[in-house]
Design a protein around this motif. Structure first.
Motif, PDB file in Angstrom:
ATOM      1  N   ILE A  89       9.189 -32.885   2.200  1.00  0.00           N
ATOM      2  CA  ILE A  89       9.597 -31.682   1.490  1.00  0.00           C
ATOM      3  C   ILE A  89      10.225 -30.723   2.494  1.00  0.00           C
ATOM      4  O   ILE A  89       9.785 -30.627   3.636  1.00  0.00           O
ATOM      5  N   PHE A  90      11.249 -30.021   2.038  1.00  0.00           N
ATOM      6  CA  PHE A  90      11.795 -28.922   2.818  1.00  0.00           C
ATOM      7  C   PHE A  90      11.388 -27.626   2.141  1.00  0.00           C
ATOM      8  O   PHE A  90      11.472 -27.499   0.915  1.00  0.00           O
ATOM      9  N   LEU A  99      11.382 -25.343   6.900  1.00  0.00           N
ATOM     10  CA  LEU A  99      10.311 -26.205   7.373  1.00  0.00           C
ATOM     11  C   LEU A  99      10.506 -27.602   6.804  1.00  0.00           C
ATOM     12  O   LEU A  99      10.773 -27.751   5.610  1.00  0.00           O
ATOM     13  N   LYS A 100      10.357 -28.592   7.634  1.00  0.00           N
ATOM     14  CA  LYS A 100      10.313 -29.985   7.168  1.00  0.00           C
ATOM     15  C   LYS A 100       8.845 -30.375   7.173  1.00  0.00           C
ATOM     16  O   LYS A 100       8.172 -30.295   8.205  1.00  0.00           O
ATOM     17  N   CYS A 101       8.353 -30.772   6.009  1.00  0.00           N
ATOM     18  CA  CYS A 101       6.932 -31.065   5.843  1.00  0.00           C
ATOM     19  C   CYS A 101       6.744 -32.471   5.287  1.00  0.00           C
ATOM     20  O   CYS A 101       7.613 -32.980   4.576  1.00  0.00           O
ATOM     21  N   VAL A 102       5.613 -33.062   5.602  1.00  0.00           N
ATOM     22  CA  VAL A 102       5.220 -34.331   4.994  1.00  0.00           C
ATOM     23  C   VAL A 102       3.849 -34.134   4.368  1.00  0.00           C
ATOM     24  O   VAL A 102       3.074 -33.277   4.791  1.00  0.00           O
ATOM     25  N   ALA A 103       3.575 -34.925   3.349  1.00  0.00           N
ATOM     26  CA  ALA A 103       2.268 -34.862   2.690  1.00  0.00           C
ATOM     27  C   ALA A 103       1.976 -36.216   2.051  1.00  0.00           C
ATOM     28  O   ALA A 103       2.900 -36.942   1.677  1.00  0.00           O
ATOM     29  N   PRO A 104       0.705 -36.545   1.917  1.00  0.00           N
ATOM     30  CA  PRO A 104       0.375 -37.826   1.281  1.00  0.00           C
ATOM     31  C   PRO A 104       0.639 -37.812  -0.222  1.00  0.00           C
ATOM     32  O   PRO A 104       0.895 -38.857  -0.814  1.00  0.00           O
ATOM     33  N   LEU A 160       1.545 -34.880  -3.886  1.00  0.00           N
ATOM     34  CA  LEU A 160       1.955 -33.546  -4.337  1.00  0.00           C
ATOM     35  C   LEU A 160       0.793 -32.558  -4.365  1.00  0.00           C
ATOM     36  O   LEU A 160       0.981 -31.369  -4.102  1.00  0.00           O
ATOM     37  N   LYS A 161      -0.387 -33.015  -4.686  1.00  0.00           N
ATOM     38  CA  LYS A 161      -1.553 -32.128  -4.724  1.00  0.00           C
ATOM     39  C   LYS A 161      -1.813 -31.523  -3.338  1.00  0.00           C
ATOM     40  O   LYS A 161      -2.047 -30.317  -3.218  1.00  0.00           O
ATOM     41  N   THR A 162      -1.743 -32.337  -2.318  1.00  0.00           N
ATOM     42  CA  THR A 162      -1.943 -31.855  -0.952  1.00  0.00           C
ATOM     43  C   THR A 162      -0.844 -30.874  -0.570  1.00  0.00           C
ATOM     44  O   THR A 162      -1.105 -29.823   0.025  1.00  0.00           O
ATOM     45  N   PHE A 163       0.394 -31.223  -0.938  1.00  0.00           N
ATOM     46  CA  PHE A 163       1.487 -30.325  -0.600  1.00  0.00           C
ATOM     47  C   PHE A 163       1.368 -29.001  -1.352  1.00  0.00           C
ATOM     48  O   PHE A 163       1.607 -27.936  -0.784  1.00  0.00           O
ATOM     49  N   GLN A 164       0.976 -29.041  -2.618  1.00  0.00           N
ATOM     50  CA  GLN A 164       0.820 -27.808  -3.390  1.00  0.00           C
ATOM     51  C   GLN A 164      -0.238 -26.913  -2.766  1.00  0.00           C
ATOM     52  O   GLN A 164      -0.067 -25.691  -2.701  1.00  0.00           O
ATOM     53  N   ALA A 165      -1.306 -27.492  -2.275  1.00  0.00           N
ATOM     54  CA  ALA A 165      -2.332 -26.691  -1.600  1.00  0.00           C
ATOM     55  C   ALA A 165      -1.752 -26.037  -0.345  1.00  0.00           C
ATOM     56  O   ALA A 165      -2.035 -24.858  -0.051  1.00  0.00           O
ATOM     57  N   PHE A 166      -0.917 -26.780   0.369  1.00  0.00           N
ATOM     58  CA  PHE A 166      -0.263 -26.207   1.548  1.00  0.00           C
ATOM     59  C   PHE A 166       0.679 -25.064   1.147  1.00  0.00           C
ATOM     60  O   PHE A 166       0.724 -24.025   1.798  1.00  0.00           O
ATOM     61  N   VAL A 167       1.454 -25.244   0.080  1.00  0.00           N
ATOM     62  CA  VAL A 167       2.376 -24.194  -0.375  1.00  0.00           C
ATOM     63  C   VAL A 167       1.599 -22.929  -0.726  1.00  0.00           C
ATOM     64  O   VAL A 167       2.036 -21.814  -0.407  1.00  0.00           O
ATOM     65  N   ASN A 168       0.457 -23.077  -1.351  1.00  0.00           N
ATOM     66  CA  ASN A 168      -0.371 -21.912  -1.667  1.00  0.00           C
ATOM     67  C   ASN A 168      -0.786 -21.178  -0.397  1.00  0.00           C
ATOM     68  O   ASN A 168      -0.787 -19.946  -0.349  1.00  0.00           O
ATOM     69  N   LYS A 175      10.735 -21.343  -1.237  1.00  0.00           N
ATOM     70  CA  LYS A 175      11.379 -22.273  -2.160  1.00  0.00           C
ATOM     71  C   LYS A 175      11.263 -23.661  -1.550  1.00  0.00           C
ATOM     72  O   LYS A 175      11.521 -23.838  -0.363  1.00  0.00           O
ATOM     73  N   THR A 176      10.862 -24.622  -2.366  1.00  0.00           N
ATOM     74  CA  THR A 176      10.680 -25.975  -1.848  1.00  0.00           C
ATOM     75  C   THR A 176      11.598 -26.955  -2.561  1.00  0.00           C
ATOM     76  O   THR A 176      11.962 -26.759  -3.716  1.00  0.00           O
ATOM     77  N   SER A 177      11.939 -28.010  -1.842  1.00  0.00           N
ATOM     78  CA  SER A 177      12.717 -29.112  -2.406  1.00  0.00           C
ATOM     79  C   SER A 177      12.112 -30.421  -1.942  1.00  0.00           C
ATOM     80  O   SER A 177      11.929 -30.637  -0.737  1.00  0.00           O
ATOM     81  N   LEU A 178      11.788 -31.280  -2.905  1.00  0.00           N
ATOM     82  CA  LEU A 178      11.308 -32.618  -2.586  1.00  0.00           C
ATOM     83  C   LEU A 178      12.502 -33.499  -2.237  1.00  0.00           C
ATOM     84  O   LEU A 178      13.539 -33.434  -2.899  1.00  0.00           O
ATOM     85  N   THR A 179      12.352 -34.318  -1.234  1.00  0.00           N
ATOM     86  CA  THR A 179      13.429 -35.236  -0.890  1.00  0.00           C
ATOM     87  C   THR A 179      13.356 -36.460  -1.797  1.00  0.00           C
ATOM     88  O   THR A 179      12.264 -36.896  -2.181  1.00  0.00           O
ATOM     89  N   LEU A 180      14.508 -36.986  -2.141  1.00  0.00           N
ATOM     90  CA  LEU A 180      14.581 -38.193  -2.967  1.00  0.00           C
ATOM     91  C   LEU A 180      14.791 -39.439  -2.117  1.00  0.00           C
ATOM     92  O   LEU A 180      14.237 -40.493  -2.400  1.00  0.00           O
ATOM     93  N   ARG A 181      15.628 -39.315  -1.100  1.00  0.00           N
ATOM     94  CA  ARG A 181      15.828 -40.420  -0.159  1.00  0.00           C
ATOM     95  C   ARG A 181      16.467 -39.866   1.103  1.00  0.00           C
ATOM     96  O   ARG A 181      17.031 -38.786   1.115  1.00  0.00           O
ATOM     97  N   VAL A 182      16.410 -40.645   2.140  1.00  0.00           N
ATOM     98  CA  VAL A 182      17.028 -40.291   3.411  1.00  0.00           C
ATOM     99  C   VAL A 182      18.394 -40.959   3.470  1.00  0.00           C
ATOM    100  O   VAL A 182      18.487 -42.179   3.347  1.00  0.00           O
TER     101      VAL A 182
END
Length: 160
Positions: free
Chosen positions: A69-70, A110-115, A117-125, A137-144
């Motif tokens: 996620i960015f 920020l470039k972030c990784v998470a296992p 969405l629940k973990t990432f949402q907790a981080f966003v909070n 504002k966040t954006s999930l990556t679809l592919r590299v």
């Protein structure tokens, strides 16, 4: 300290970017010099700061970090103390892999990784409650489409 990078130094840097585990003997062969001066050159490049370190590139997905996620972060203040406080917060966050301060409308990306969405949402909070954060504002990556962690050696300025 190196005054200038010559053609051999550039070849050494290019080869080490491709394979940081290459032996000195093989590196010397590839760049066309003998092993002892090759090793001296590598050490000089390290001492001069051209080579910052060596590491393995890991596959985050195979290790359980399924999403990347960015996050675009806008702060309420750009005072030095506030920027420093936010940067200290980010350095303490293991999910944040990169943090770049930007000019323009957004203060940090920020470039972030998470296992998951629940973990990432907790981080966003937690991120939205960080020092001086106005909004995120966040954006999930679809592919590299491209992931090139190396410096383009063919485009180095001649003056180096």
């Amino acid at each position: 300290m190196l005054a200038r990078l010559d053609a051999i130094d550039r070849k050494i840097l290019a080869e080490l970017q491709e394979d940081g585990r290459i032996t000195n003997v093989e590196l010397a062969r590839r760049v066309g010099i003998s092993a002892p001066p090759c090793l001296r050159r590598v050490r000089a490049l390290e001492d001069a700061g051209y080579i910052r370190g060596y590491r393995a590139l890991l596959d985050e997905k195979r290790l359980g970090y399924e999403i990347t996620i960015f996050a675009l972060v806008h702060l309420s203040s750009q005072a030095d103390a506030d920027l420093t406080a936010f940067e200290a917060f980010v350095r303490a966050q293991p999910l944040v892999r990169e943090c770049w301060m930007l000019s323009g409308e957004v203060d940090f990306i920020l470039k972030c990784v998470a296992p998951d969405l629940k973990t990432f949402q907790a981080f966003v909070n937690e991120l939205t409650g960080a020092p001086h954060v106005r909004n995120v504002k966040t954006s999930l990556t679809l592919r590299v489409s491209k992931d090139a962690p190396s410096v383009p050696m063919e485009r180095l300025p001649a003056a180096l």
